[in-house]
Design a protein around this motif. Structure first.
Motif, PDB file in Angstrom:
ATOM      1  N   THR A 126       0.855  -1.176   0.000  1.00  0.00           N
ATOM      2  CA  THR A 126       0.000   0.000   0.000  1.00  0.00           C
ATOM      3  C   THR A 126       0.898   1.235   0.000  1.00  0.00           C
ATOM      4  O   THR A 126       2.035   1.197   0.478  1.00  0.00           O
ATOM      5  CB  THR A 126      -0.928   0.063   1.222  1.00  0.00           C
ATOM      6  N   ILE A 127       0.385   2.328  -0.536  1.00  0.00           N
ATOM      7  CA  ILE A 127       1.076   3.623  -0.500  1.00  0.00           C
ATOM      8  C   ILE A 127       0.152   4.618   0.188  1.00  0.00           C
ATOM      9  O   ILE A 127      -1.028   4.728  -0.180  1.00  0.00           O
ATOM     10  CB  ILE A 127       1.454   4.100  -1.909  1.00  0.00           C
ATOM     11  N   GLN A 128       0.696   5.321   1.188  1.00  0.00           N
ATOM     12  CA  GLN A 128      -0.088   6.272   1.965  1.00  0.00           C
ATOM     13  C   GLN A 128       0.641   7.607   2.040  1.00  0.00           C
ATOM     14  O   GLN A 128       1.870   7.665   1.898  1.00  0.00           O
ATOM     15  CB  GLN A 128      -0.317   5.736   3.376  1.00  0.00           C
ATOM     16  N   VAL A 129      -0.119   8.675   2.285  1.00  0.00           N
ATOM     17  CA  VAL A 129       0.454  10.016   2.405  1.00  0.00           C
ATOM     18  C   VAL A 129      -0.100  10.687   3.652  1.00  0.00           C
ATOM     19  O   VAL A 129      -1.172  10.331   4.160  1.00  0.00           O
ATOM     20  CB  VAL A 129       0.134  10.874   1.163  1.00  0.00           C
ATOM     21  N   SER A 130       0.648  11.681   4.150  1.00  0.00           N
ATOM     22  CA  SER A 130       0.249  12.392   5.370  1.00  0.00           C
ATOM     23  C   SER A 130       0.863  13.792   5.370  1.00  0.00           C
ATOM     24  O   SER A 130       1.950  14.008   4.823  1.00  0.00           O
ATOM     25  CB  SER A 130       0.717  11.624   6.611  1.00  0.00           C
ATOM     26  N   LYS A 131       0.163  14.725   6.006  1.00  0.00           N
ATOM     27  CA  LYS A 131       0.721  16.061   6.226  1.00  0.00           C
ATOM     28  C   LYS A 131       1.437  16.160   7.567  1.00  0.00           C
ATOM     29  O   LYS A 131       2.307  17.019   7.743  1.00  0.00           O
ATOM     30  CB  LYS A 131      -0.389  17.114   6.167  1.00  0.00           C
TER      31      LYS A 131
END
Length: 828
Positions: A126-131
């Motif tokens: 899985t690929i995830q992003v966050s600030k």
């Protein structure tokens, strides 16, 4: 990135090895613009790595000196590796990139280790992003193949500081728990292009025959050009002005110079891009100098809300004269960048990106709801007659993508014909191994060999008939050019599944379906649009402008059905039987030649009557976008979704790609533009309807080390799955059916969870090279009963072709999840 309201559930799985060639390095040219680093040479929908200066990486586990930051050092010979000694740390493993500030991003690139070992190559992930490194959003999932090839995952533009990949398995399918990476890049690129159908454009001057509106006509062979004959030619600056008709969010500007074949004069060099809402006071969005070549140019900038935009040309790129010209000009949609998030569900929504270990060039929906896909001998490229095929099966219910190499049939199934049998098997014919037949059985998840065809074929048309036999015709892409060098014309033949036998039909005359393609016999008999019909007949709707009936009795008989209205040849267009009861076929798009030509936006309805009888053709208002290499899917409510394609037909290129789908409504005859996809879907892409009423769209490319390979798919959720406010619509349910195997003319008793207004049957689809002859829709009006509803399957197996179908219940336009029904034929 859109919130994933219909997120796929992730499951663990394993994959096997493939053998792809190594890629060539792609190093984009960069320039400085308003404090941002952006590409000065850009395919319209490309994405490039961000500069990684100052970035850091952390991992859940490291081995010795193979630290996480090695994925950012620019050296492909170093790597990060998870711990394996003194103790082996179990999967999953994560590595997180900190970009130190929020960036707009739309892609992730993973380069596996480049030495002789495959240990740690990432498979399921899985690929995830966050600030903030606390709240995470998933933007992609799927499987990478076990190759040294750089893997690139594109997704909707999202603002983030942190990006992490979580590895659940090794790509090589071992029981080891390693994870490794040589390099990781985060990608950024322009947003999708905006629709231009409401635009009005003008220029400071134009040569006769080269008016401003030729730069927005979708034809790269036409152009706007300033005057170049007569005296006192106007000098710089030259201006090209766009009135969009309304204020929109714009994040980029694309300029396509005139092509090399027409000469370089007028290519813009130094430029300024400006915007305004009143045409009096203009503000600068970008400026710079474009190089003197015919490649597309794109500049990106912070989102500006404006109605009017203009290009001010200050010089000619080659200093050849006081001219300016443009083949195509586009603006990019910045609405997803925090301005309107999520995008309006009234225009549908796209899922997160689903990574595949292969480029899915062909696909078939199975009776168990899964999708089998395949490429060729290799995951990313093709060759001739290699005897094996890379396949992958996608399970929409779990998100699982599992890979298998098929060798037992000795059949490279690239560029085949595909049909679904009366008992739900998948029959794949010809292609690279041009005489072969391979058959996939769902229950055993196994491929087996069928009888060889009488004529070698590739790119043939193929369709299941009312008696369950399979008809094929044409196919000079492989096995010799029909009518040349001793190769016979590729007339029709027919397959009897029960007898496992192919029989020639010399009276099914391929000469009647030929197009006038510029490449000659290699192309003229490709991709016939075939539909099984009443009495064992097949109808050929295109892509040639002439249409024909094929009667399968005896040696076969070919009868003209007239021309498709005023349409021209439409190679790589689409034909969809959206109402089989009424004999209605929608045809859209295509081009007069297979490649290197401009596509059309043409649309027509063909209406069939009895077998071999009169055919009527009605011209529709054109699509919003011209398309070649698109895919189209009929939905449970009878509307047709058209996805992908490009304005100018060019295999293995994403230039002039159309990211915006269109939804055609048979009730109004109108096309409505939907929310844009994340990835171009052009040559070698697929699209099929899934049993939950969503649409699978994937693939494109298969060209080795090119930049247009798409190892991924997306799922489109049509507008009917949402309320006006964007919430999930309440869906009807089918709780019970009286029979899942029926014969044409049978009645089916159905119990539903609540009231429904109608039902529809849609045959399981199979697609490759813009062809999906298996799909067709039967609208059904129910009778209310004490226990629910009763429907009647049409009594003609030319309408209700034998095979596996999806049964949908519909309430207020919203479909249920389908039940699978096997329909058997009556003898002719």
């Amino acid at each position: 990135m859109l919130a994933s309201t219909y997120s796929l559930i992730f499951a663990l799985f394993s994959v096997t090895v493939d053998c792809s060639p190594l890629p060539k390095a792609l190093v984009p040219r960069l320039q400085q613009l308003d404090g941002e680093t952006v590409p000065d040479r850009f395919a319209f929908n490309d994405a490039v790595p961000l500069a990684r200066t100052g970035w850091t990486a952390v991992a859940d586990s490291i081995q010795g000196g193979d630290v996480a930051n090695r994925v950012l050092d620019g050296n492909a010979n170093t790597l990060w590796h998870s711990e394996y000694t003194p103790a082996l740390k179990a999967l999953p493993h994560t590595i997180t990139i900190d970009m130190k500030k929020n960036n707009w991003i739309n892609g992730f690139a993973y380069l596996p280790r480049q030495d002789s070992s495959n240990n740690g190559n990432i498979g399921q992930h899985t690929i995830q992003v966050s600030k903030d490194n606390t709240n995470w959003q998933q933007v992609a999932l799927g499987t990478y193949g076990n190759t040294k090839l750089e893997k690139k995952t594109l997704f909707s533009s999202v603002q983030a500081r942190y990006v992490r990949i979580t590895a659940y398995t090794e790509a090589q399918g071992t029981n080891l728990a390693y994870t490794s990476a040589a390099e990781i890049n985060i990608l950024s690129g322009p947003d999708p292009i905006l629709p231009r159908d409401t635009w009005k454009v003008s220029a400071d001057s134009a040569q006769a025959g080269n008016a401003a509106d030729l730069a927005i006509d979708g034809d790269v062979d036409t152009k706007w050009h300033t005057p170049f004959t007569g005296g006192n030619l106007p000098g710089y600056p030259h201006t090209f002005t766009i009135d969009q008709g309304a204020v929109t969010a714009v994040s980029g500007f694309s300029y396509l110079p005139r092509p090399d074949a027409s000469g370089p004069n007028g290519r813009v060099g130094k430029y300024i891009i400006q915007y305004t809402n009143n045409t009096n006071t203009w503000a600068d969005a970008a400026s710079g100098t474009w190089v003197d070549d015919s490649n597309p140019k794109t500049v990106t900038f912070p989102v500006h809300w404006a109605r009017y935009w203009r290009l001010r040309a200050l010089s000619e790129a080659g200093n050849r004269g006081p001219w300016a010209s443009a083949a195509e000009i586009n603006l990019h949609d910045g609405s997803s960048k925090g301005v309107k998030t999520p995008l309006p569900a009234s225009l549908g929504q796209w899922s997160e990106t689903i990574d595949f270990p292969i480029v899915p060039v062909a696909a078939a929906v199975l009776s168990n709801g899964k999708v089998v896909t395949w490429s060729a001998q290799w995951a990313d490229s093709f060759g001739g007659g290699t005897g094996q095929t890379q396949t992958a099966i996608f399970d929409p219910a779990t998100g699982k993508v599992s890979q298998k190499i098929v060798t037992n049939t000795k059949h490279d199934m690239f560029c085949p014909g595909i049909s679904m049998t009366a008992d739900g098997k998948v029959v794949v014919t010809g292609g690279n191994d041009a005489a072969k037949t391979s058959i996939y059985t769902v229950a055993s998840d196994a491929w087996a060999s069928g009888a060889n065809m009488q004529i070698k074929r590739g790119y043939q048309g193929q369709a299941t008939l009312s008696d369950g036999r399979i008809f094929t015709i044409g196919g000079s892409w492989s096995g010799g050019y029909g009518g040349q060098d001793g190769t016979p014309f590729k007339n029709g033949e027919i397959y009897s599944p029960g007898a496992n036998k192919w029989t020639l039909l010399p009276g099914a005359n391929v000469k009647k379906i030929l197009t006038q393609d510029a490449q000659g016999p290699f192309r003229t008999d490709n991709h016939a649009w075939l539909f099984g019909w009443k009495g064992g007949f097949a109808f050929q709707a295109g892509p040639s402008k002439q249409m024909n009936w094929f009667d399968m009795r005896g040696d076969g008989v070919t009868t003209s059905a007239g021309n498709r209205g005023d349409d021209n040849d439409a190679m790589n267009g689409n034909a969809i039987m959206y109402d089989a009861v009424a004999g209605k076929i929608l045809t859209i798009g295509g081009a007069k030649d297979y490649q290197e030509t401009t596509a059309t936006a043409n649309a027509h309805i063909i209406t069939l009557g009895g077998q071999g009888g009169a055919v009527s053709v009605t011209k529709l208002t054109s699509m919003k976008y011209a398309r070649s290499f698109a895919n189209s899917v009929v939905l449970p409510d009878g509307k047709v979704l058209i996805m992908g394609g490009q304005h100018f037909a060019k295999p293995f290129s994403d230039d002039t790609a159309v990211l915006y789908p269109e939804l055609w409504d048979p009730a109004t005859g109108k096309f409505t533009v939907m929310n844009p996809a994340n990835n171009p879907r052009n040559y070698h892409s697929v699209g099929v309807l899934l049993p939950d009423g969503t649409v699978f769209s994937g693939g494109g490319g298969l060209c080795g080390s090119c930049t247009s390979n798409h190892f991924d798919a997306e799922v489109f959720r049509p507008p009917y799955l949402f309320t006006a406010s964007g919430a999930l619509a309440t869906r009807p349910t089918i709780t019970k059916v009286s029979a899942t195997t029926v014969t044409v003319g049978d009645k089916i008793q159905i119990t539903t969870g609540g009231t429904v207004t109608s039902f529809s049957l849609i045959r399981m689809g199979s697609a490759t090279h813009s062809i999906n002859t298996d799909q067709r829709r039967i609208p059904l009006t129910p009778t209310k009963t004490a226990s629910g509803y009763q429907i009647t399957v049409p009594g003609d197996s030319g309408i209700a072709l034998p095979g596996s179908w999806m049964l949908f219940a519909i309430q207020n336009g919203v479909p249920s999840v389908a039940k699978t029904i096997l329909i058997k034929a009556k003898p002719i």
